[in-house]
Enzyme design. Structure first.
Site, PDB file in Angstrom:
ATOM      1  N   SER A  33      -9.526   3.628  -3.797  1.00 52.92           N
ATOM      2  CA  SER A  33      -8.310   3.367  -4.563  1.00 52.92           C
ATOM      3  C   SER A  33      -8.552   3.833  -5.998  1.00 52.92           C
ATOM      4  CB  SER A  33      -7.990   1.868  -4.551  1.00 52.92           C
ATOM      5  OG  SER A  33      -7.754   1.418  -3.241  1.00 52.92           O
ATOM      6  N   TRP A  75      -8.697  -2.567   3.356  1.00 49.08           N
ATOM      7  CA  TRP A  75      -9.633  -1.785   4.162  1.00 49.08           C
ATOM      8  C   TRP A  75     -10.564  -2.712   4.926  1.00 49.08           C
ATOM      9  CZ3 TRP A  75      -9.472  -1.587  -1.223  1.00 49.08           C
ATOM     10  CH2 TRP A  75     -10.486  -2.297  -1.892  1.00 49.08           C
ATOM     11  N   ASP A 109      -2.978  -2.740  -0.040  1.00 54.80           N
ATOM     12  CA  ASP A 109      -3.939  -1.638  -0.013  1.00 54.80           C
ATOM     13  C   ASP A 109      -5.251  -2.256   0.436  1.00 54.80           C
ATOM     14  OD1 ASP A 109      -5.549   0.520  -0.374  1.00 54.80           O
ATOM     15  OD2 ASP A 109      -5.211   0.738  -2.516  1.00 54.80           O
ATOM     16  N   CYS A 136      -4.937  -6.154  -2.701  1.00 55.50           N
ATOM     17  CA  CYS A 136      -5.871  -5.046  -2.485  1.00 55.50           C
ATOM     18  C   CYS A 136      -7.260  -5.611  -2.221  1.00 55.50           C
ATOM     19  CB  CYS A 136      -5.909  -4.124  -3.702  1.00 55.50           C
ATOM     20  SG  CYS A 136      -7.025  -2.706  -3.482  1.00 55.50           S
TER      21      CYS A 136
END
Length: 679
Positions: free
Chosen positions: A459, A679, A677, A632
């Site tokens: 990011s 992961w 966002d 995030c």
């Protein structure tokens, strides 16, 4: 004819392996580094033809295999499926494997081609928070935006979809599910239910189970004149794909990274940097964000993009093509039994009698030293697939090691493989070290054992309004807390931490190919809208960019809405990254409230979701007034906890039940006011 390679008196002959049902041979492609200069070069305005595979050779039976991949997994399954199909039907059926971005690039092409297809198998990965991969983005956009009123225009098409994803994400295999649904809406006939490959477990098992069900349907459609075994997959003999290796004399000049840009790299007379054509940029600055008291590391890195034409927007992602660390390269060479300065070139044997190499892609350019090949192209730290263990077994000279490898890939070794590879995150190098009798030829190693080295995505932690000539990222690396703890050192994180910045050594500054991946993670168009941001650790990255952009807007006289940031770390004295910058944003009025959770301070652990509950009233006040909610970071734990906390806040603050709270969150997602966002 299959070649034999002789190196230092050792004769490596081709090995053929009988594979039982459910065994997968991933045919892994290798990318070529692009020819790119630091500057954006104008290109002549011309129409570039679509990159496509040759037309059929007259065979009446054809299966088109289309894939969308980000890390190579979906492509590997597509290639393996096609390879098994060629063997299963004795070469009497054409299996054509094509990436979706090479299949077409606009609506008219996609529509015209699909109308002509009769059998199509899709392998589609889901990237990020339910997004299509780069190579499938155009196709996905076209198919999802196509009006349902178009009717059953695909009634002549039969299809199947296998999705690759991770069940820890909310939108598990979303792209595969959506494509499956849309094709059915337009009249296409589904052969089997959409396959769901879960990378959080053993995805190969999901793939093998799904494709065995698919073969039974394809047999009925394709085998009217073809003699196939009655038990699917039980009697297929598949040879191990292998590059032909040409050895060069010492002193041969090594080829430099160089290949022609694809036609899609040219749009509006400018070079477009992407996965096929990344931009080589220097590391301009690097610094450690953690203090010396931390047993972890977080590296701040800035790439110089001045005079390149490379641009980005706040919230985008940066792809970095890093290289393997020296110690891993040296270890790999020892395990292969070859010297680092061995000079060689890989070739594909184009003889017709070599069907085993039909799925191999063009190898990396040569001549090249083994050191350079291992450093640039081989993913030495990825966990090996079952198919790789099967190949290693074929080259084991000790019977006990061969038996152990075969057992790990058998149905009876499912749990043991899961414990040995998946749970322990054992890398390819570690597995090869565990079986010292294995000596894999170079042609096989680069063809099917080592996956291609993929870019790592980060990011972006800066705003072009604040830093137009540099892209900032931050990368975490676990150093380990005890001698017994296993430390996993990633390819990219290790490279970034050891990179040489130009501000310290201009002549020897580290260089890496990079490109920007457009994201949907965006600030509100109206800067007066309230925003709530949740990002522990390196999850802070895009919010640092958000705050830089808000600061630039405020300096230009724009009125800003309120903004809350929930940040989490272990200790103020260890890993409170960008502390001074965040406090400055508060002082300048760019950030209304900074709420920090320290999980290793005090008698009880405190996390971002705890801080959210403490400010539940303020959070709901912002969101109920049209505010935006951003998350995030870690998808498996943090993001799920934050999601549950958000639902609790809505229930308590708006006095609604759970179903109503979920409906409110769903509406926020549909309106783009709840963005992740993760992961």
């Amino acid at each position: 004819m299959v070649s034999t390679m002789v190196v230092h008196g050792v004769n490596f002959s081709p090995v053929f392996l009988l594979l039982g049902a459910g065994v997968l041979l991933l045919s892994l492609a290798f990318f070529l580094w692009p020819k790119s200069t630091p500057n954006s070069v104008p290109a002549e305005s011309k129409k570039y033809p679509l990159e496509d595979e040759p037309d059929d050779d007259g065979m009446s039976k054809k299966v088109t295999v289309l894939f969308g991949t980000q890390t190579g997994t979906a492509e590997g399954y597509a290639q393996a499926f096609a390879e098994e199909g060629r063997t299963r039907y004795n070469g009497e059926v054409t299996f054509k494997t094509v990436a979706l971005d090479k299949y077409g690039d606009e609506a008219d092409i996609f529509e015209a081609k699909l109308k002509e297809e009769q059998l199509v198998i899709f392998y589609l990965a889901t990237y990020g928070d339910g997004e299509p991969t780069d190579d499938a983005a155009d196709f996905y956009k076209w198919l999802t935006e196509l009006s349902d009123d178009k009717g059953a225009w695909l009634s002549n098409l039969q299809y199947a979809v296998f999705g690759c994803g991770n069940s820890t994400y909310e939108h598990f295999c979303k792209v595969g599910k959506v494509v499956d649904e849309r094709l059915s809406i337009f009249g296409a006939q589904r052969l089997v239910e959409v396959g769901l490959g879960d990378d959080d477990h053993v995805q190969e098992d999901d793939f093998n189970a799904w494709k065995e069900g698919l073969w039974s349907h394809l047999d009925k459609l394709l085998d009217s004149k073809i003699d196939v075994p009655p038990t699917p997959g039980s009697a297929y003999s598949i040879a191990i794909p292998e590059y032909k290796v040409e050895i060069h004399e010492q002193g041969t000049e090594m080829v430099q990274r160089d290949f022609s840009k694809s036609f899609k790299s040219f749009k509006r007379n400018r070079v477009i940097y992407d996965a096929h054509n990344p931009c080589k940029c220097f590391v301009a600055a690097r610094r450690e964000l953690h203090t010396e008291l931390s047993d972890r590391s977080c590296t701040h890195v800035e790439f110089d993009i001045s005079n390149t034409g490379l641009t980005y927007e706040t919230g985008d992602h940066l792809a970095v093509y890093a290289e393997n660390h020296k110690e891993y390269v040296e270890e790999a060479a020892q395990l292969l039994g070859q010297p680092l300065d061995l000079m060689f070139t890989l070739h594909i044997d184009d003889k017709v009698e070599n069907p085993k190499n039909a799925s191999l892609h063009a190898p990396f350019p040569g001549p090249v030293t083994l050191e350079a090949a291992l450093r640039r192209y081989a993913d030495l730290l990825s966990p090996p697939k079952k198919s790789v263990l099967t190949v290693l077994a074929a080259y084991a000279s000790v019977k006990e090691e061969e038996a152990r490898l075969r057992m790990l890939t058998s149905p009876f070794g499912k749990e043991e493989y899961n414990d040995y590879v998946v749970k322990s995150k054992r890398t390819l190098l570690e597995v090869m070290s565990d079986f010292p009798s294995v000596r894999v030829p170079l042609g096989v190693f680069f063809a099917v054992v080592s996956p291609r080295l993929q870019p790592r995505f980060y990011s972006i932690s800066s705003s072009p309004k604040f830093s137009p000539d540099r892209i900032h990222i931050s990368c975490a690396l676990v150093l380990g807390t005890s001698a017994s703890e296993k430390v996993f050192r990633g390819v990219s994180s290790t490279w970034l931490k050891g990179s040489i910045p130009a501000e310290e050594d201009q002549e020897n500054a580290s260089l890496a190919p990079i490109y920007v991946r457009t994201s949907t993670f965006r600030l509100p168009v109206d800067p007066k809208k309230p925003i709530v941001m949740v990002g522990p650790g390196t999850g802070l990255a895009p919010f640092r960019g958000f705050l830089q952009e808000r600061a630039a807007l405020k300096d230009s006289g724009v009125t800003l809405g309120p903004a809350i940031l929930f940040f989490g770390c272990r200790s103020r004295k260890q890993d409170f990254i960008y502390e001074e910058e965040l406090n400055d944003f508060v002082k300048r009025g760019v950030l209304s409230d900074l709420s920090v959770a320290f999980s290793r301070e005090g008698t009880t652990k405190e996390y971002v979701q705890n801080k959210m509950m403490q400010q539940a009233s303020a959070v709901w006040d912002h969101l109920s007034n049209g505010g935006y909610f951003y998350v995030c970071g870690d998808a498996k734990g943090m993001a799920k906890d934050v999601h549950r906390t958000l639902l609790t806040i809505i229930q308590e603050q708006d006095y609604v039940d759970g179903s109503k709270a979920e409906a409110i969150v769903k509406q926020m997602q549909n309106e783009g006011r709840y963005q992740r966002d993760v992961w």
